[in-house]
Design an enzyme around this catalytic site. Structure first.
Site, PDB file in Angstrom:
ATOM      1  N   GLY A  98       0.736  -1.254   0.000  1.00 34.37           N
ATOM      2  CA  GLY A  98       0.000   0.000   0.000  1.00 34.37           C
ATOM      3  C   GLY A  98       0.762   1.298   0.000  1.00 34.37           C
ATOM      4  O   GLY A  98       0.122   2.360  -0.008  1.00 34.37           O
ATOM      5  N   GLY A 158       2.681   2.675  -2.362  1.00 38.18           N
ATOM      6  CA  GLY A 158       2.955   3.233  -3.682  1.00 38.18           C
ATOM      7  C   GLY A 158       2.130   4.466  -4.007  1.00 38.18           C
ATOM      8  O   GLY A 158       1.019   4.658  -3.504  1.00 38.18           O
ATOM      9  N   CYS A 200      -1.152   3.425  -5.621  1.00 40.35           N
ATOM     10  CA  CYS A 200      -1.787   2.272  -4.982  1.00 40.35           C
ATOM     11  C   CYS A 200      -2.864   2.754  -4.020  1.00 40.35           C
ATOM     12  O   CYS A 200      -2.634   3.682  -3.243  1.00 40.35           O
ATOM     13  CB  CYS A 200      -0.748   1.446  -4.224  1.00 40.35           C
ATOM     14  SG  CYS A 200      -1.437   0.002  -3.389  1.00 40.35           S
TER      15      CYS A 200
END
Length: 345
Positions: free
Chosen positions: A179, A181, A184
């Site tokens: 998570g 990114g 993301c």
């Protein structure tokens, strides 16, 4: 139900504490690392930064450019034999490219076909969003049996126990991050995740105890964050958004108000699913977003900026080599990283 009350930290929560240094110049800092991998027994030498296997980043053009800096690229899962063959014309490219696959039958069959035709490639990246399923560990062990002499990257996970399980299942390198990114949305859609700095610290300790390695995957917004990943014990740092938007990554250029942009999206986004799998399955939601980023032309300037930042980090803490950075690192918890009165960098 239980709550862990120990504070977990992200890259934005800390800064390096500077220390006395004998280095006269950033030029003296050596960013090369040499690794020997636990299961494959293969050795590798280079600058341990990896382009993520995302559209616009894990591409042939990116791989060729980064290989000239002795940096790696994890190609997307969709590359075919013709594109891989094109890579083989580049000297020593096999040392700096990982071929990616998921756990699906078609994806694994494609990988086996690529390795049959191109046996010189040494790295396999088994990439899923959730590395916590029993099936994933089993799949890693099966790939290890099939390819005992290949270096296997597997992930993603964020905890010490699962890092150890993947290593014991046959992974040489565990990919760490859920998570963090830039494109993301897993944490928003699922409420699942782990602050990246703490994940790297804990997973690196677990992997190194077994003689294996980790990749800090995601969460970097600046060269300073890349350095923090290494300072926390990561053996490799994987970058997506920081390497996106360059001509080597391909993609359609969009003109808007005399500026050029390229679309960048997460691997679990609706756009990625539409492009590669015929659309988003009815039982799942998108866990990625699409953004427009300004077209940045050549990748070379960006790479030099990242490497220059890491060298500077090393000089501030007295580390003459990247290998010694984590040994020289003391992090200071902060509430604010920098003065943004004139806007964010």
């Amino acid at each position: 139900m239980r709550i862990e009350e120990e504070i977990k930290l992200d890259y934005s929560d800390v800064l390096f504490r500077p220390k006395r240094s004998t280095l006269k110049s950033r030029r003296e800092v050596n960013l090369n690392r040499k690794y020997k991998f636990k299961h494959s027994k293969l050795s590798w030498e280079g600058v341990p930064i990896i382009a993520s296997n995302m559209d616009g980043v894990g591409e042939v053009g990116i791989a060729k450019k980064l290989a000239s800096f002795k940096m790696m690229t994890a190609l997307t899962k969709q590359h075919g034999s013709k594109e891989i063959k094109n890579l083989e014309t580049s000297k020593s490219i096999h040392n700096y490219v990982a071929l990616s696959c998921g756990t699906g039958i078609d994806s694994y069959a494609r990988l086996k076909n690529l390795l049959k035709k191109n046996p010189k490639f040494k790295f396999i990246c088994i990439d899923v969003a959730n590395g916590y399923s029993e099936n994933f560990s089993y799949f890693v062990s099966e790939v290890r049996k099939k390819y005992p002499n290949k270096t296997i990257i597997a992930g993603n996970v964020v905890t010490a126990d699962m890092t150890q399980e993947l290593v014991l299942s046959g992974a040489d390198i565990v990919k760490v991050g859920i998570g963090p990114g830039s494109v993301c949305t897993t944490r928003i859609q699922t409420g699942v995740g782990y602050p990246q700095l703490s994940a790297v610290l804990e997973c690196a300790d677990a992997a190194h105890g077994l003689g294996a390695h980790i990749i800090a995957d995601g969460g970097c917004t600046s060269p300073g964050d890349v350095a923090k990943g290494f300072g926390a014990g990561a053996d490799f740092v994987m970058l997506g958004g920081m390497l996106a938007g360059h001509k080597e990554g391909g993609g359609n250029i969009i003109k808007d108000n005399s500026k050029d942009y390229i679309e960048f999206y997460g691997s679990s986004s609706e756009e990625a699913n539409e492009k590669h799998y015929g659309g988003l399955a009815s039982y799942r939601s998108s866990e990625g977003k699409k953004v427009r980023i300004e077209y940045r032309s050549s990748l070379e300037k960006t790479v030099k900026d990242i490497l220059g930042g890491i060298r500077s980090s090393c000089t501030y803490v007295g580390a003459p080599t990247l290998k010694q950075l984590s040994k020289c690192t003391t992090f200071v918890r902060v509430n604010n990283q920098y003065n943004d009165v004139f806007g964010k960098v």
